[in-house]
Design a protein around this motif. Structure first.
Motif, PDB file in Angstrom:
ATOM      1  N   LYS A 114      -3.136  20.786  -0.447  1.00  0.00           N
ATOM      2  CA  LYS A 114      -3.820  19.856   0.459  1.00  0.00           C
ATOM      3  C   LYS A 114      -4.879  20.574   1.298  1.00  0.00           C
ATOM      4  CE  LYS A 114      -1.860  15.847  -0.326  1.00  0.00           C
ATOM      5  NZ  LYS A 114      -2.653  14.647  -0.718  1.00  0.00           N
ATOM      6  N   GLU A 134       6.558   6.932   9.859  1.00  0.00           N
ATOM      7  CA  GLU A 134       5.321   6.306   9.388  1.00  0.00           C
ATOM      8  C   GLU A 134       5.124   4.912   9.979  1.00  0.00           C
ATOM      9  OE1 GLU A 134       2.989   7.965   7.777  1.00  0.00           O
ATOM     10  OE2 GLU A 134       4.414   9.613   7.991  1.00  0.00           O
ATOM     11  N   LYS A 153      -3.937   3.367   2.006  1.00  0.00           N
ATOM     12  CA  LYS A 153      -2.673   3.581   1.308  1.00  0.00           C
ATOM     13  C   LYS A 153      -1.765   4.477   2.139  1.00  0.00           C
ATOM     14  CE  LYS A 153      -4.307   7.527  -1.438  1.00  0.00           C
ATOM     15  NZ  LYS A 153      -4.356   8.137  -2.778  1.00  0.00           N
ATOM     16  N   THR A 196       5.744  11.436   0.164  1.00  0.00           N
ATOM     17  CA  THR A 196       5.848  12.642  -0.655  1.00  0.00           C
ATOM     18  C   THR A 196       7.060  13.461  -0.223  1.00  0.00           C
ATOM     19  OG1 THR A 196       4.565  14.111   0.784  1.00  0.00           O
ATOM     20  CG2 THR A 196       3.322  12.648  -0.669  1.00  0.00           C
ATOM     21  N   GLY A 225       5.373  11.231   4.893  1.00  0.00           N
ATOM     22  CA  GLY A 225       4.397  10.196   4.583  1.00  0.00           C
ATOM     23  C   GLY A 225       3.010  10.574   5.078  1.00  0.00           C
ATOM     24  N   LYS A 231       0.806  -1.217   0.000  1.00  0.00           N
ATOM     25  CA  LYS A 231       0.000   0.000   0.000  1.00  0.00           C
ATOM     26  C   LYS A 231       0.844   1.274   0.000  1.00  0.00           C
ATOM     27  CE  LYS A 231      -3.768  -2.351   2.418  1.00  0.00           C
ATOM     28  NZ  LYS A 231      -4.604  -2.432   3.640  1.00  0.00           N
ATOM     29  N   VAL A 232       2.185   1.116   0.049  1.00  0.00           N
ATOM     30  CA  VAL A 232       3.081   2.272   0.030  1.00  0.00           C
ATOM     31  C   VAL A 232       3.236   2.777  -1.398  1.00  0.00           C
ATOM     32  CG1 VAL A 232       5.406   3.107   0.518  1.00  0.00           C
ATOM     33  CG2 VAL A 232       4.321   1.462   2.065  1.00  0.00           C
ATOM     34  N   LYS A 233       2.987   4.078  -1.582  1.00  0.00           N
ATOM     35  CA  LYS A 233       3.094   4.703  -2.902  1.00  0.00           C
ATOM     36  C   LYS A 233       4.097   5.854  -2.825  1.00  0.00           C
ATOM     37  CE  LYS A 233      -0.389   2.135  -4.265  1.00  0.00           C
ATOM     38  NZ  LYS A 233      -0.195   0.979  -5.185  1.00  0.00           N
ATOM     39  N   SER A 267       5.481   9.200  -4.366  1.00  0.00           N
ATOM     40  CA  SER A 267       4.997  10.242  -5.275  1.00  0.00           C
ATOM     41  C   SER A 267       6.026  10.512  -6.368  1.00  0.00           C
ATOM     42  CB  SER A 267       4.713  11.531  -4.495  1.00  0.00           C
ATOM     43  OG  SER A 267       5.922  12.168  -4.148  1.00  0.00           O
ATOM     44  N   THR A 316      -3.803   7.164   4.435  1.00  0.00           N
ATOM     45  CA  THR A 316      -5.237   7.277   4.179  1.00  0.00           C
ATOM     46  C   THR A 316      -5.917   6.023   4.717  1.00  0.00           C
ATOM     47  OG1 THR A 316      -4.820   8.540   2.167  1.00  0.00           O
ATOM     48  CG2 THR A 316      -7.024   7.603   2.434  1.00  0.00           C
ATOM     49  N   ASP A 362       1.143   7.283   1.314  1.00  0.00           N
ATOM     50  CA  ASP A 362       1.816   8.089   0.299  1.00  0.00           C
ATOM     51  C   ASP A 362       3.103   8.677   0.872  1.00  0.00           C
ATOM     52  OD1 ASP A 362      -0.088   7.945  -1.894  1.00  0.00           O
ATOM     53  OD2 ASP A 362      -1.430   9.082  -0.592  1.00  0.00           O
TER      54      ASP A 362
END
Length: 258
Positions: free
Chosen positions: A192, A41, A57, A61, A65, A7-9, A11, A68, A59
């Motif tokens: 944001k 995180e 997830k 960035t 981190g 689930k780690v994305k 950016s 969500t 994120d």
């Protein structure tokens, strides 16, 4: 834990920074920053798992981190507060661990200084009461304890904007140089906040719909002298005065959603 890793994305901006660090000789700094972010995180993730919050997830960035959740809004305040501060606690553990490893001569002073520099930066940055940083989440919990949910959301947006303006004003008054990284971070945070403002009606209606479907396990009561749903509070059972009689929240919400 494997399902969490999926689930780690990362950016695109963060990947760009890693690429630029490779060609500019700052790769060690960026990797150290990334390491501190992961530790931060990890604190949120582990405590979320303890309370069985559903993570949608994570994120990563340029500002750190952000997790969500695919879960209900009306969670216990104690759980929400502990999850919000857990990142700071894990950073404190990292600081103490680095001191311990340094005293054992496992890491040298340069590595200790670099880790602690970025650890402190992330710690102080996340303390700011600016959405979506952890400071704003702690602040939102306090606002929710004191006032209706919709008002708490709006006040969080207002507080975030005020602090961003104060930071920009500080740089202007004291002739501090705005580096590209600062501009990117402020732009990211403002985007944001603006999105959060647009989401306030959705979040408020989502809370009402959740309460209509599932009710609440809270044993605290709130008596409202009209049928104004904007006075709806989290972690409260509501009774609304309509005419000369009090009606429970289920009956009032059914008129909205049936």
């Amino acid at each position: 834990m494997k399902s969490i890793c999926k689930k780690v994305k990362l950016s695109p901006f963060f990947l760009l920074i890693i690429f630029l660090s490779l060609i500019s000789g700052l790769f060690r700094d960026v990797i150290t920053l990334f390491f501190v972010i992961i530790i931060h995180e990890l604190g949120h993730v582990l405590i979320s798992m303890v309370f069985k919050w559903k993570i949608k997830k994570i994120d990563i960035t340029i500002c750190g981190g952000f997790i969500t959740y695919d879960d209900r809004i009306d969670k216990p305040f104690k759980e929400e507060l502990l999850i919000s501060v857990s990142g700071f606690l894990f950073q404190l553990i990292l600081f103490l661990l680095c001191i311990f490893l340094y005293k054992l001569n496992i890491i040298d002073s340069k590595i200790l200084f670099m880790i602690n520099k970025y650890n402190l930066s992330i710690f102080l940055f996340n303390l700011l009461p600016i959405y979506p940083l952890d400071g704003s989440k702690i602040m939102l919990v306090l606002y929710n304890i004191l006032m209706p949910y919709k008002k708490a959301l709006k006040l969080t947006c207002l507080t975030s904007f005020i602090f961003v303006i104060l930071i920009i004003t500080y740089f202007v008054i004291f002739n501090k140089r705005f580096e590209y990284s600062y501009i990117m971070i402020i732009s990211f945070v403002l985007s944001k906040i603006i999105k959060y403002i647009k989401d306030v009606p959705y979040l408020f209606n989502r809370l009402l719909f959740e309460r209509y479907l599932y009710g609440t396990d809270s044993k605290n009561y709130e008596y409202v002298k009209n049928d104004d749903l904007s006075l709806f509070k989290r972690r409260r059972k509501h009774y609304f005065l309509i005419g000369n009689h009090y009606h429970n929240e289920k009956s009032v919400l059914s008129k909205r959603f049936d």
